[in-house]
Design an enzyme around this catalytic site. Structure first.
Site, PDB file in Angstrom:
ATOM      1  N   ASP A  43       0.877  -1.165   0.000  1.00 47.24           N
ATOM      2  CA  ASP A  43       0.000   0.000   0.000  1.00 47.24           C
ATOM      3  C   ASP A  43       0.918   1.220   0.000  1.00 47.24           C
ATOM      4  O   ASP A  43       1.600   1.483   0.995  1.00 47.24           O
ATOM      5  CB  ASP A  43      -0.892  -0.006   1.242  1.00 47.24           C
ATOM      6  CG  ASP A  43      -1.836   1.195   1.304  1.00 47.24           C
ATOM      7  OD1 ASP A  43      -1.715   2.097   0.441  1.00 47.24           O
ATOM      8  OD2 ASP A  43      -2.673   1.248   2.221  1.00 47.24           O
ATOM      9  N   ILE A  44       0.936   1.974  -1.115  1.00 44.97           N
ATOM     10  CA  ILE A  44       1.883   3.094  -1.204  1.00 44.97           C
ATOM     11  C   ILE A  44       1.494   4.253  -0.285  1.00 44.97           C
ATOM     12  O   ILE A  44       2.297   5.178  -0.098  1.00 44.97           O
ATOM     13  CB  ILE A  44       2.054   3.607  -2.656  1.00 44.97           C
ATOM     14  CG1 ILE A  44       0.736   4.179  -3.207  1.00 44.97           C
ATOM     15  CG2 ILE A  44       2.610   2.507  -3.547  1.00 44.97           C
ATOM     16  CD1 ILE A  44       0.933   4.916  -4.530  1.00 44.97           C
ATOM     17  N   LYS A 104     -13.977   9.692 -10.742  1.00 47.63           N
ATOM     18  CA  LYS A 104     -14.715   9.777 -11.999  1.00 47.63           C
ATOM     19  C   LYS A 104     -15.138  11.225 -12.251  1.00 47.63           C
ATOM     20  O   LYS A 104     -15.322  12.006 -11.317  1.00 47.63           O
ATOM     21  CB  LYS A 104     -15.959   8.888 -11.946  1.00 47.63           C
ATOM     22  CG  LYS A 104     -15.702   7.427 -11.641  1.00 47.63           C
ATOM     23  CD  LYS A 104     -15.065   6.705 -12.812  1.00 47.63           C
ATOM     24  CE  LYS A 104     -14.959   5.208 -12.526  1.00 47.63           C
ATOM     25  NZ  LYS A 104     -14.284   4.477 -13.616  1.00 47.63           N
ATOM     26  N   TYR A 156      -6.373  15.420 -10.385  1.00 47.10           N
ATOM     27  CA  TYR A 156      -5.626  14.329 -11.018  1.00 47.10           C
ATOM     28  C   TYR A 156      -4.485  14.896 -11.855  1.00 47.10           C
ATOM     29  O   TYR A 156      -3.348  14.407 -11.804  1.00 47.10           O
ATOM     30  CB  TYR A 156      -6.561  13.492 -11.895  1.00 47.10           C
ATOM     31  CG  TYR A 156      -5.875  12.325 -12.565  1.00 47.10           C
ATOM     32  CD1 TYR A 156      -5.578  11.164 -11.851  1.00 47.10           C
ATOM     33  CD2 TYR A 156      -5.529  12.377 -13.911  1.00 47.10           C
ATOM     34  CE1 TYR A 156      -4.944  10.094 -12.461  1.00 47.10           C
ATOM     35  CE2 TYR A 156      -4.905  11.305 -14.529  1.00 47.10           C
ATOM     36  CZ  TYR A 156      -4.611  10.169 -13.805  1.00 47.10           C
ATOM     37  OH  TYR A 156      -3.976   9.111 -14.414  1.00 47.10           O
ATOM     38  N   GLY A 157      -4.779  15.939 -12.634  1.00 47.52           N
ATOM     39  CA  GLY A 157      -3.751  16.541 -13.479  1.00 47.52           C
ATOM     40  C   GLY A 157      -2.583  17.082 -12.675  1.00 47.52           C
ATOM     41  O   GLY A 157      -1.418  16.881 -13.033  1.00 47.52           O
ATOM     42  N   THR A 187      -9.812   1.066 -18.727  1.00 48.03           N
ATOM     43  CA  THR A 187      -9.670   0.507 -17.382  1.00 48.03           C
ATOM     44  C   THR A 187     -10.843   0.988 -16.539  1.00 48.03           C
ATOM     45  O   THR A 187     -11.655   1.804 -16.969  1.00 48.03           O
ATOM     46  CB  THR A 187      -8.364   0.990 -16.713  1.00 48.03           C
ATOM     47  OG1 THR A 187      -8.423   2.423 -16.573  1.00 48.03           O
ATOM     48  CG2 THR A 187      -7.147   0.609 -17.538  1.00 48.03           C
TER      49      THR A 187
END
Length: 275
Positions: A62-63, A95, A193-194, A231
């Site tokens: 788990d990172i 999402k 996210y970016g 994915t």
């Protein structure tokens, strides 16, 4: 202790990570470790690969848990004397339709994608063997996010002198600003996210430079974009299969002995991209 070379793939139980593991099992002359946060899901993935006649090993990772990363490092060092190939693939994304507040998305996404990957690198890169390969799975979104940042931010993120400390400070500043919806005023676009993947790409450039400064000229460190891949994360409309998405990460993981380039680069479709 095994004399075999060893490759470790984080987040390897599904999607691009599983496709990377599968390709390495076929192409890499050494042991391949599939790692996953969830032990049951990781072992299920291993069984699927074994049913296809592939040999693969499993280790929990788990990172977001430093002790978990340290345990992996300790065990791999004991069994193989270090790591030959490290593919940092583990990551997450909300999402597009998710209603989670942006403040939460920023904190959770950067904690996993940037700080989790950074901790994996800080703990595991010291045991990467001479001739090793480190591949950080980033995204084309890192580049588009950079282009949407203010000119001042672009200058800093493109700088050859930015330090890990400065980068972490800027990532934390983004998280803090997002808590009060002030990240735009700092010059950032509205994408957690970016920004997280922007951090991964810049971190890769920093670590590559450190390798050279430490005299580890035969260790190659690169970031890559797998492409838009079908994915759970990207959805069914994406243009690439997981196997196609794995091609560039695997290419970088298997750069031949004696290669000096690419290093510290952002690579897509096996080609170095301008940063």
């Amino acid at each position: 202790m095994s004399t075999s070379k060893v490759a470790v793939v984080t987040g390897g139980n599904k999607g691009i990570g599983l496709a990377i593991v599968k390709a390495l099992c076929s192409k890499y002359n050494g042991d391949v470790f599939l790692t996953a946060r969830n032990i049951d899901l990781g072992q299920e993935a291993v069984k699927k690969l074994e049913a296809e006649g592939l040999k693969v090993k499993f280790h929990q990772l788990d990172i977001n848990d430093e002790e978990s990363i340290k345990q992996l490092g300790t065990d791999i060092q004991a069994s193989h004397g270090g790591i030959d190939v490290l593919v940092n693939n583990a990551g997450m994304a909300y999402k597009g339709a998710d209603t989670t507040p942006f403040a939460t998305q920023a904190k959770v996404t950067l904690q996993t994608n940037f700080f989790g990957t950074l901790n994996a690198c800080k703990i595991l890169m010291p045991i990467v063997k001479p001739g090793g390969r480190v591949v950080n799975v980033s995204s084309f979104v890192s580049k588009s996010t950079l282009q949407k940042c203010s000119g001042e931010l672009q200058k800093i993120y493109r700088s050859d002198t930015i330090t890990e400390e400065k980068l972490c400070s800027m990532m934390n500043e983004f998280i803090e600003a997002a808590q009060t919806d002030k990240h735009g005023a700092l010059g950032y676009p509205n994408t957690a996210y970016g920004v997280s993947k922007l951090g991964v790409t810049v971190m890769t450039r920093i670590h590559a430079k450190l390798m050279r400064e430490q005299g580890k000229n035969d260790v190659l460190v690169n970031a890559c974009c797998p492409g838009w891949v079908r994915t759970d994360m990207a959805g069914p409309k994406a243009t690439k299969s997981p196997e196609e998405g794995a091609e560039t990460p695997v290419y970088l993981a298997l750069l031949p002995e004696g290669a000096t380039e690419p290093h510290g680069q952002f690579v897509s479709d096996k080609k170095v991209q301008e940063w």
